[in-house]
Design an enzyme around this catalytic site. Structure first.
Site, PDB file in Angstrom:
ATOM      1  N   THR A 136    -125.259 -18.526  75.879  1.00 11.95           N
ATOM      2  CA  THR A 136    -126.470 -19.316  75.622  1.00 11.95           C
ATOM      3  C   THR A 136    -127.474 -18.499  74.815  1.00 11.95           C
ATOM      4  O   THR A 136    -127.356 -17.279  74.706  1.00 11.95           O
ATOM      5  CB  THR A 136    -127.146 -19.730  76.947  1.00 11.95           C
ATOM      6  OG1 THR A 136    -127.569 -18.552  77.645  1.00 11.95           O
ATOM      7  CG2 THR A 136    -126.194 -20.529  77.821  1.00 11.95           C
ATOM      8  N   ASP A 137    -128.451 -19.196  74.249  1.00 10.94           N
ATOM      9  CA  ASP A 137    -129.558 -18.503  73.605  1.00 10.94           C
ATOM     10  C   ASP A 137    -130.865 -19.081  74.142  1.00 10.94           C
ATOM     11  O   ASP A 137    -130.848 -19.906  75.054  1.00 10.94           O
ATOM     12  CB  ASP A 137    -129.463 -18.594  72.080  1.00 10.94           C
ATOM     13  CG  ASP A 137    -129.582 -20.026  71.564  1.00 10.94           C
ATOM     14  OD1 ASP A 137    -130.217 -20.880  72.218  1.00 10.94           O
ATOM     15  OD2 ASP A 137    -129.040 -20.310  70.488  1.00 10.94           O
ATOM     16  N   GLN A 138    -131.973 -18.663  73.588  1.00 10.20           N
ATOM     17  CA  GLN A 138    -133.240 -19.070  74.197  1.00 10.20           C
ATOM     18  C   GLN A 138    -133.576 -20.542  73.948  1.00 10.20           C
ATOM     19  O   GLN A 138    -134.548 -21.046  74.501  1.00 10.20           O
ATOM     20  CB  GLN A 138    -134.374 -18.156  73.746  1.00 10.20           C
ATOM     21  CG  GLN A 138    -134.769 -18.307  72.312  1.00 10.20           C
ATOM     22  CD  GLN A 138    -136.060 -17.554  72.029  1.00 10.20           C
ATOM     23  OE1 GLN A 138    -136.381 -16.571  72.680  1.00 10.20           O
ATOM     24  NE2 GLN A 138    -136.820 -18.019  71.049  1.00 10.20           N
TER      25      GLN A 138
END
Lengths: 168, 168, 168, 168
Positions: free
Chosen positions: B30-32
């Site tokens: 995941t990323d932000q």
């Protein structure tokens, strides 16, 4: 692990010069906690280590390719002190903490580049290997670059490298 | 790129069986934005491709190691239709879209594993190389596994592989 | 995809300035084929894109954080022309290929930094979203930075952005 | 760090059950040394940890989303004993090594899945945080799952969790 880990003083310099690089945090490096994912600090350590070597006069690529010298990681450690955020500029400081002909231990600090807040610190321990990943010894010409043969203790007294071998 | 890219129909099957794997989305992926970072879909395609090969009877590791056959990527494409979230279970479908002795094109669909919603689709195009990464030809014994020599067009008529060579 | 994909001319510039960054290939980015793993080029595209924005006057972090403008990837494409190797310095060129208030398409070229050999080229297509990942429109003040409202065609004639909307 | 780190016995079990998962090494995870790149072991630890939680009855996604409980990593350590290779199947064993309401320490072993050779071992230490990443305490209903309140020492005698607090 000895003295260092017990005291938790990762950032005590033991004589050899520290090399500093800068890195801008990527979106790819963040996770849904909105901070840098913890495994990425080990990649930053690699960046710091490669540039430390280059600055010291040894291009790691050539050590591998031309001399068949591989630095295989045998231990990595990172303590996460404050989160790093997307697009933040960080500094990665790298230095050699311990070294002898068969082993090099690098230490690292990650700081915010604008206010020098400490974000993380850690170390990686490498054994010198040949192309078949068999333990080997650092060729003589690379030794001075990593401080091999003139290992320092935290009190800065220079001791013979042989005396440090029991640590490995 | 021809017919396929123009029409945007990534998921039309062209004869050869589709292989399906499942994967649980990692925090690391995941990323932000709280969704899976876009480059990771290419890793999922690798997962799908390796298991497609294994199911077809060719362990990719052995193709490389024993026969010196490398499938070097020359193009990758992914269309992102709906985000994938942390801990979601996804299905990755893989099939061979085009193949001849010098090139294999895999296609992929990523779906939510519980409701079959389409999350992404794409393709990767590979040329057959030898150990020195020079273009080569697929050894005869691997050809049937990838449908080489019996290439299908979307209308399912089987055409000689030679006729498809102009596409490469 | 239109004109561009059919002709395969990824590197035709359409008016807006190109931004260039440099990157040193990491060990982490290589795979056992001894070249850069294909998914990492999409991370390089992110690097190029972020610095393009910064150079144009828009820090992407602030676009997200302050204005709630997210550029969600809807398509990524990369063509791999020659491998990139460990410790090689690469240049990543980034420019805006198409843009209107709801969509921005960036294009990229990756070159060896010392001899300008083309290693890869590609594009990413992004839709403008709000914080809930719902489609939105680029705020007026960001439009000139990405050339929205003055879209160029390859012949450099400026056309109204509305005329390009059918492409999306 | 206490007893464990000094003695180097990462794999001593302290009562709570061990959870095991399997993983097939990806091409993406290798580097040009033809072994798994060292940072990827921390991703494997995440895989092991998430499945440990699920098996114990706590889906980590829901801990975050529904209860606002985040387990932020404050330290990670890995010792690399033997390399892992492409397409090798590995087992990742995960257990809780220490736990109290503010901190959980997981330990891990990575083994070759067919012959049980030990490839790596390590630990990650997490503090319990709220959504703003401020230190917090584990809600009561999660405590039994991680053995909080019944911390074991290596001799398996159960000690009150309070007695372990000085370690943090």
């Amino acid at each position: 692990m000895g003295e260092r880990a017990r005291s938790g003083e990762y950032n005590r310099r033991v004589g050899i010069k520290t090399h500093e690089i800068r890195h801008r945090v990527l979106y790819a490096e963040t996770d849904q906690m909105r901070v840098v994912y913890y495994a990425n600090y080990l990649i930053w350590m690699e960046m710091g280590r490669a540039e430390f070597c280059r600055a010291a006069g040894a291009r790691y690529r050539d050590m591998e390719r031309e001399d068949g010298v591989l630095l295989a990681v045998v231990e990595a450690n990172c303590r996460y002190i404050a989160p790093a955020f997307y697009d933040e500029e960080v500094k990665i400081e790298t230095w050699v903490e311990r070294a002898h002909p068969r082993m090099i231990q690098f230490a690292y600090r990650v700081l915010n580049a604008s206010d020098d807040r400490l974000l993380a610190e850690g170390y990686t321990k490498h054994i010198v290997c040949d192309r078949e990943l068999k333990p080997s010894r650092l060729p003589a010409r690379y030794r001075p670059l990593f401080g091999v043969g003139e290992l320092r203790r935290p009190d800065s007294s220079i001791i013979p490298a042989a005396a440090a071998l029991e640590d490995l």
